[in-house]
Scaffold this active site. Structure first.
Site, PDB file in Angstrom:
ATOM      1  N   TYR A  42     -15.773 -31.753  34.442  1.00 28.69           N
ATOM      2  CA  TYR A  42     -16.330 -33.085  34.632  1.00 28.69           C
ATOM      3  C   TYR A  42     -15.519 -33.834  35.690  1.00 28.69           C
ATOM      4  O   TYR A  42     -16.081 -34.556  36.517  1.00 28.69           O
ATOM      5  CB  TYR A  42     -16.329 -33.865  33.307  1.00 28.69           C
ATOM      6  CG  TYR A  42     -17.323 -33.327  32.317  1.00 28.69           C
ATOM      7  CD1 TYR A  42     -18.643 -33.774  32.305  1.00 28.69           C
ATOM      8  CD2 TYR A  42     -16.964 -32.361  31.376  1.00 28.69           C
ATOM      9  CE1 TYR A  42     -19.567 -33.275  31.394  1.00 28.69           C
ATOM     10  CE2 TYR A  42     -17.880 -31.857  30.477  1.00 28.69           C
ATOM     11  CZ  TYR A  42     -19.174 -32.308  30.487  1.00 28.69           C
ATOM     12  OH  TYR A  42     -20.092 -31.811  29.596  1.00 28.69           O
TER      13      TYR A  42
ATOM     14  N   ASN B  99     -29.503 -35.765  32.382  1.00 35.60           N
ATOM     15  CA  ASN B  99     -30.180 -34.838  33.283  1.00 35.60           C
ATOM     16  C   ASN B  99     -31.545 -34.459  32.683  1.00 35.60           C
ATOM     17  O   ASN B  99     -31.599 -33.845  31.629  1.00 35.60           O
ATOM     18  CB  ASN B  99     -29.306 -33.593  33.462  1.00 35.60           C
ATOM     19  CG  ASN B  99     -29.976 -32.476  34.210  1.00 35.60           C
ATOM     20  OD1 ASN B  99     -30.978 -32.666  34.893  1.00 35.60           O
ATOM     21  ND2 ASN B  99     -29.425 -31.279  34.085  1.00 35.60           N
TER      22      ASN B  99
ATOM     23  N   CYS C  14     -26.520 -28.320  34.475  1.00 36.11           N
ATOM     24  CA  CYS C  14     -25.467 -29.107  33.835  1.00 36.11           C
ATOM     25  C   CYS C  14     -24.686 -28.275  32.827  1.00 36.11           C
ATOM     26  O   CYS C  14     -23.567 -28.634  32.461  1.00 36.11           O
ATOM     27  CB  CYS C  14     -26.047 -30.357  33.192  1.00 36.11           C
ATOM     28  SG  CYS C  14     -27.347 -30.075  31.997  1.00 36.11           S
ATOM     29  N   HIS C  15     -25.252 -27.135  32.418  1.00 33.46           N
ATOM     30  CA  HIS C  15     -24.534 -26.269  31.482  1.00 33.46           C
ATOM     31  C   HIS C  15     -23.285 -25.664  32.115  1.00 33.46           C
ATOM     32  O   HIS C  15     -22.420 -25.168  31.414  1.00 33.46           O
ATOM     33  CB  HIS C  15     -25.463 -25.164  30.958  1.00 33.46           C
ATOM     34  CG  HIS C  15     -26.042 -24.284  32.019  1.00 33.46           C
ATOM     35  ND1 HIS C  15     -27.200 -24.607  32.696  1.00 33.46           N
ATOM     36  CD2 HIS C  15     -25.622 -23.103  32.528  1.00 33.46           C
ATOM     37  CE1 HIS C  15     -27.473 -23.656  33.571  1.00 33.46           C
ATOM     38  NE2 HIS C  15     -26.524 -22.731  33.489  1.00 33.46           N
TER      39      HIS C  15
ATOM     40  N   GLU D 179     -25.038 -15.948  32.553  1.00 32.82           N
ATOM     41  CA  GLU D 179     -24.573 -15.991  33.934  1.00 32.82           C
ATOM     42  C   GLU D 179     -23.228 -15.280  34.129  1.00 32.82           C
ATOM     43  O   GLU D 179     -22.751 -15.174  35.250  1.00 32.82           O
ATOM     44  CB  GLU D 179     -24.459 -17.444  34.397  1.00 32.82           C
ATOM     45  CG  GLU D 179     -25.793 -18.148  34.444  1.00 32.82           C
ATOM     46  CD  GLU D 179     -25.707 -19.567  34.971  1.00 32.82           C
ATOM     47  OE1 GLU D 179     -24.619 -19.986  35.435  1.00 32.82           O
ATOM     48  OE2 GLU D 179     -26.730 -20.268  34.928  1.00 32.82           O
TER      49      GLU D 179
END
Length: 177
Positions: A101, A125, A133-134, A160
């Site tokens: 962040y 979002n 945003c993850h 991912e």
């Protein structure tokens, strides 16, 4: 005109909403079941699954591990100018990587105390999954906040390879229209 469709997938039945234009559909929202602040179908919206075929195809390819960056035209009507700056910064986070962040706050010119404002903007979002945003985590490496739930955040990061996991179970399934 606002159009919508439900698209099934490994994170549950996602609600897609968008603006129908002569050039196609501009995605305005992707919400997960039980999402904090997620969209709800409103009176006057038209159910139009055909309007989201391309978007659903990209989501299916992403969940199957064949797509690492979305190419989806999005409506740009939501949020404050600050929120839109934060959301643009999210789009620059590469697939399979995470940032903190604080790093996002520095990128948008709001370091220090701005981290809280960044967290709030990320929490609003409207395009979960598509606008990643993850991929934002705490400074200590911990998974923090995700409007769709921390379990889903962990699954997306696992897919991912951002957590060093081989992929979360069930993520390779094909989306059901």
């Amino acid at each position: 005109m606002t159009v919508y469709a439900y698209v099934g997938g490994p994170l549950g039945e996602m609600l897609l909403a968008g603006e129908a234009t002569s050039d196609g559909t501009l995605l305005a929202s992707l919400s997960l079941p039980g999402q904090k602040g997620g969209a709800v179908v409103r009176e006057g919206w038209r159910h139009a699954p055909e309007a989201f075929e391309e978007i659903a195809g990209q989501l299916a390819a992403y969940f199957a591990g064949r797509l690492t960056r979305f190419d989806i035209p999005c409506a740009d009507r939501a949020g404050t100018e600050f929120q839109r700056r934060v959301w643009r910064a999210l789009e620059d986070i590469p697939y399979g990587e995470t940032v903190t962040y604080g790093e996002i706050a520095a990128r948008v010119g709001a370091p220090g105390a701005g981290v809280r404002a960044v967290g709030t903007a990320i929490g609003r979002n409207p395009l979960l999954v598509v606008r990643p945003c993850h991929r934002v985590i705490g400074a200590d490496g911990a998974l923090r906040g995700y409007a769709g739930g921390l379990e889903r955040k962990e699954r997306l990061l696992g897919l991912e390879g951002a957590l060093g996991l081989p992929g979360a179970p069930g993520m390779q399934g094909v989306l059901a229209p």
